[in-house]
Design an enzyme around this catalytic site. Structure first.
Site, PDB file in Angstrom:
ATOM      1  N   HIS A 103     -11.801  -4.883  37.980  1.00  0.00           N
ATOM      2  CA  HIS A 103     -12.989  -5.214  38.426  1.00  0.00           C
ATOM      3  C   HIS A 103     -13.744  -6.347  37.676  1.00  0.00           C
ATOM      4  O   HIS A 103     -14.943  -6.203  37.590  1.00  0.00           O
ATOM      5  CB  HIS A 103     -13.911  -3.907  38.297  1.00  0.00           C
ATOM      6  N   GLU A 131     -24.783   1.402  43.684  1.00  0.00           N
ATOM      7  CA  GLU A 131     -25.824   0.912  44.587  1.00  0.00           C
ATOM      8  C   GLU A 131     -26.586   1.784  45.415  1.00  0.00           C
ATOM      9  O   GLU A 131     -27.706   1.586  45.776  1.00  0.00           O
ATOM     10  CB  GLU A 131     -25.403  -0.314  45.483  1.00  0.00           C
ATOM     11  N   ASN A 132     -25.917   2.751  45.730  1.00  0.00           N
ATOM     12  CA  ASN A 132     -26.536   3.817  46.786  1.00  0.00           C
ATOM     13  C   ASN A 132     -27.054   5.166  46.221  1.00  0.00           C
ATOM     14  O   ASN A 132     -27.618   5.671  47.022  1.00  0.00           O
ATOM     15  CB  ASN A 132     -25.588   4.001  47.893  1.00  0.00           C
ATOM     16  N   GLU A 165     -18.043  -9.554  45.306  1.00  0.00           N
ATOM     17  CA  GLU A 165     -17.014 -10.130  44.739  1.00  0.00           C
ATOM     18  C   GLU A 165     -16.305 -11.009  45.417  1.00  0.00           C
ATOM     19  O   GLU A 165     -15.801 -12.221  45.120  1.00  0.00           O
ATOM     20  CB  GLU A 165     -15.683  -8.939  44.539  1.00  0.00           C
ATOM     21  N   PHE A 195     -18.907  10.104  47.921  1.00  0.00           N
ATOM     22  CA  PHE A 195     -20.170  10.988  47.394  1.00  0.00           C
ATOM     23  C   PHE A 195     -21.098  11.519  48.206  1.00  0.00           C
ATOM     24  O   PHE A 195     -21.918  12.465  47.856  1.00  0.00           O
ATOM     25  CB  PHE A 195     -20.681  10.035  46.254  1.00  0.00           C
ATOM     26  N   ARG A 200      -8.984   9.274  41.411  1.00  0.00           N
ATOM     27  CA  ARG A 200      -8.219   9.111  39.953  1.00  0.00           C
ATOM     28  C   ARG A 200      -8.855  10.003  38.866  1.00  0.00           C
ATOM     29  O   ARG A 200     -10.367  10.307  38.894  1.00  0.00           O
ATOM     30  CB  ARG A 200      -8.136   7.631  39.418  1.00  0.00           C
ATOM     31  N   ARG A 243      -7.641 -13.208  45.674  1.00  0.00           N
ATOM     32  CA  ARG A 243      -7.981 -12.130  44.644  1.00  0.00           C
ATOM     33  C   ARG A 243      -6.458 -11.613  44.294  1.00  0.00           C
ATOM     34  O   ARG A 243      -5.625 -11.327  44.991  1.00  0.00           O
ATOM     35  CB  ARG A 243      -8.614 -10.877  45.174  1.00  0.00           C
ATOM     36  N   HIS A 257     -19.703  -0.381  37.213  1.00  0.00           N
ATOM     37  CA  HIS A 257     -19.167  -0.325  38.354  1.00  0.00           C
ATOM     38  C   HIS A 257     -18.577   0.725  39.065  1.00  0.00           C
ATOM     39  O   HIS A 257     -17.467   1.255  38.641  1.00  0.00           O
ATOM     40  CB  HIS A 257     -18.283  -1.425  38.585  1.00  0.00           C
ATOM     41  N   GLY A 305     -20.420   0.749  45.613  1.00  0.00           N
ATOM     42  CA  GLY A 305     -20.766   1.822  46.544  1.00  0.00           C
ATOM     43  C   GLY A 305     -21.577   2.907  45.973  1.00  0.00           C
ATOM     44  O   GLY A 305     -22.597   3.180  46.371  1.00  0.00           O
ATOM     45  N   ASN A 309      -8.245 -11.343  50.297  1.00  0.00           N
ATOM     46  CA  ASN A 309      -7.834 -10.055  49.500  1.00  0.00           C
ATOM     47  C   ASN A 309      -6.445  -9.449  50.134  1.00  0.00           C
ATOM     48  O   ASN A 309      -6.644  -8.760  51.097  1.00  0.00           O
ATOM     49  CB  ASN A 309      -8.800  -9.226  49.324  1.00  0.00           C
TER      50      ASN A 309
HETATM   51  P1  ADP Z   1     -14.152   0.275  46.510  1.00  0.00           P
HETATM   52  O1  ADP Z   1     -14.204  -1.066  46.834  1.00  0.00           O
HETATM   53  O2  ADP Z   1     -13.696   0.856  45.119  1.00  0.00           O
HETATM   54  O3  ADP Z   1     -13.180   0.999  47.767  1.00  0.00           O
HETATM   55  P2  ADP Z   1     -16.945   0.909  46.984  1.00  0.00           P
HETATM   56  O4  ADP Z   1     -17.676   0.143  46.037  1.00  0.00           O
HETATM   57  O5  ADP Z   1     -17.147   0.267  48.680  1.00  0.00           O
HETATM   58  O6  ADP Z   1     -15.406   1.228  46.682  1.00  0.00           O
HETATM   59  O7  ADP Z   1     -17.529   2.279  47.122  1.00  0.00           O
HETATM   60  C1  ADP Z   1     -17.226   3.424  48.050  1.00  0.00           C
HETATM   61  C2  ADP Z   1     -17.798   4.523  47.704  1.00  0.00           C
HETATM   62  O8  ADP Z   1     -19.195   4.336  47.736  1.00  0.00           O
HETATM   63  C3  ADP Z   1     -17.621   5.613  48.807  1.00  0.00           C
HETATM   64  O9  ADP Z   1     -16.271   6.262  48.576  1.00  0.00           O
HETATM   65  C4  ADP Z   1     -18.692   6.596  48.528  1.00  0.00           C
HETATM   66  O10 ADP Z   1     -18.258   7.728  47.711  1.00  0.00           O
HETATM   67  C5  ADP Z   1     -19.656   5.674  47.823  1.00  0.00           C
HETATM   68  N1  ADP Z   1     -20.838   5.364  48.794  1.00  0.00           N
HETATM   69  C6  ADP Z   1     -20.940   4.582  49.824  1.00  0.00           C
HETATM   70  N2  ADP Z   1     -22.222   4.580  50.338  1.00  0.00           N
HETATM   71  C7  ADP Z   1     -22.697   5.714  49.774  1.00  0.00           C
HETATM   72  C8  ADP Z   1     -24.192   6.325  50.011  1.00  0.00           C
HETATM   73  N3  ADP Z   1     -25.075   5.816  50.768  1.00  0.00           N
HETATM   74  N4  ADP Z   1     -24.593   7.230  48.844  1.00  0.00           N
HETATM   75  C9  ADP Z   1     -23.490   7.687  48.027  1.00  0.00           C
HETATM   76  N5  ADP Z   1     -22.466   7.189  47.782  1.00  0.00           N
HETATM   77  C10 ADP Z   1     -22.012   6.193  48.937  1.00  0.00           C
END
Ligand code: ADP
Length: 379
Positions: free
Chosen positions: A161, A314-315, A365, A264, A222, A72, A189, A311, A11
């Protein structure tokens, strides 16, 4: 581990190059890394040096043989609806698409060029972030602007995405034990960038990102959807230029613009401390997301599975519950106990027997790129 063929997933971004050596069969990650500060003080001079460093670092692994390389690329324009083997024509076409993705495609294509130079004896496959959305119906892909202007400048909705939406749609179908062809899905996503898609029988029919990744949901930095009139207004009244407006909407907006942070975890901390700005930022984010879920429910005429990935998806159980709150009459519900559970596995978070299955499905990915790469390379 050992004998199955390995794919190097690359990437290549403007200032960093991420790489993973993956065994696509079972998803084993043999090695991974990131070369940062490309072309910056203290970093490597260029993308060739970055990839050289990545390949060097793989010499340390047991059996570093690379069967194929998967690259990618963010923007495939109207030209690419599938992954392709990289040849000179493909490279030239990706160059032609640079005006559509000036921030991403130049570095992406540079990765392919240096990859083919440094690893000339293996197949190189290009996987496009837009490809999964090649199937968008014309009604969803078309902006209602002057046809001639749109045609001349390639103005239409492409979506991004795509690799993740496709991977998650298939993984979600597997999770619920039904063929992907038989179910209608909404995939959320939610990473730093964020997008939603509507997937009918495995085929993408709508997505929230458009010509660029700026459209749609509120994101980390954004704005997502805004009245395009804001752009003219700020140009006229604040004297802002194109680059300044680009920076405003892509980097100084979204959660960051409203609350001052874009992560977040930070946002929730601020809300906990009583910040009204942070509370409003989350409310705006959830309102937009819920609005899209409702819209896609209508686009699909009903939904079987809604999944959350990336991110935030999932969390962040607060975001998942908040986004779908109040939709019980539509058969959409999140079970608080299931939602609060933390796990790296795909899992259902709706109550047992709910009409709509809500799920958390981790995206991958790199694995998706590795699988598409090996499929083409072994052909
Ligand atoms: P990208 O690939 O778009 O950079 P990711 O899918 O890795 O992003 O997501 C990153 C974002 O996920 C972080 O900016 C944060 O806001 C969020 N994130 C990561 N871990 C957590 C968590 N444990 N709780 C809440 N939000 C989280």
């Amino acid at each position: 581990m050992g004998s199955s063929p390995r794919v190097l997933v690359v990437n290549s971004g403007s200032s960093s190059l991420k790489y993973q050596l993956v065994e696509p069969e079972d998803g084993t990650v043999v090695a991974k890394g990131i070369v940062e500060k490309i072309g910056e003080p203290g970093g490597v001079p260029d993308h060739e040096a970055a990839l050289r460093e990545a390949i060097e670092s793989l010499r340390g692994v047991d059996n570093p043989e690379i069967f194929a390389v998967g690259h990618r690329v963010v923007h495939g324009g109207s030209s690419f609806g599938e992954p392709v083997l990289a040849d000179d024509d493909v490279v030239a076409k990706i160059h032609e698409l640079i005006p559509l993705a000036p921030l991403h495609n130049p570095a992406n294509v540079r990765g392919i060029e240096v990859g083919r130079e440094l690893l000339p004896h293996v197949p190189h496959v290009v996987v496009f972030d837009t490809a999964f959305f090649h199937t968008l119906p014309e009604a969803a892909a078309t902006y209602a602007i002057d046809t001639e202007v749109a045609r001349e400048h390639g103005i239409r909705r492409y979506g991004f995405h795509g690799t993740s939406h496709q991977f998650v749609a298939h993984a979600a179908a597997e999770l619920v034990g039904r063929p992907v062809e038989e179910i209608d899905q909404i995939v959320c996503h939610l990473g730093n960038g964020a997008s939603v898609s509507a997937v009918k029988g495995g085929v993408a029919v709508e997505t929230s990102m458009g010509l660029t990744p700026l459209e749609g949901l509120v994101m980390g930095t954004r704005s997502g959807d805004v009245d395009a009139g804001i752009v003219f207004h700020l140009a006229r009244t604040a004297g802002m230029g194109v680059d300044e407006l680009d920076e405003l909407l892509n980097r100084r907006s979204g959660i960051k613009g409203l609350a001052g942070v874009n992560d977040f975890r930070e946002l929730h901390r601020l809300i906990g401390e009583g910040s009204e700005e942070a509370r409003l930022a989350l409310d705006v984010y959830l309102h937009r997301l819920r609005k899209y879920v409702g819209a896609y429910l209508a686009v699909l005429g009903g939904v079987d599975v809604i999944s959350f990935t990336a991110g935030v998806g999932e969390n962040d159980d607060v975001v998942r519950a908040g986004a779908l709150a109040g939709l019980e009459r539509l058969g959409i519900e999140v079970d608080p106990t299931r939602n609060a559970e933390r796990s790296k596995q795909a899992r259902v978070i709706s109550p047992e027997g709910a009409p709509v299955t809500v799920a958390v499905v981790p995206t991958n990915e790199e694995l998706a790129i590795a699988r598409q790469t090996i499929a083409l390379a072994q052909d």
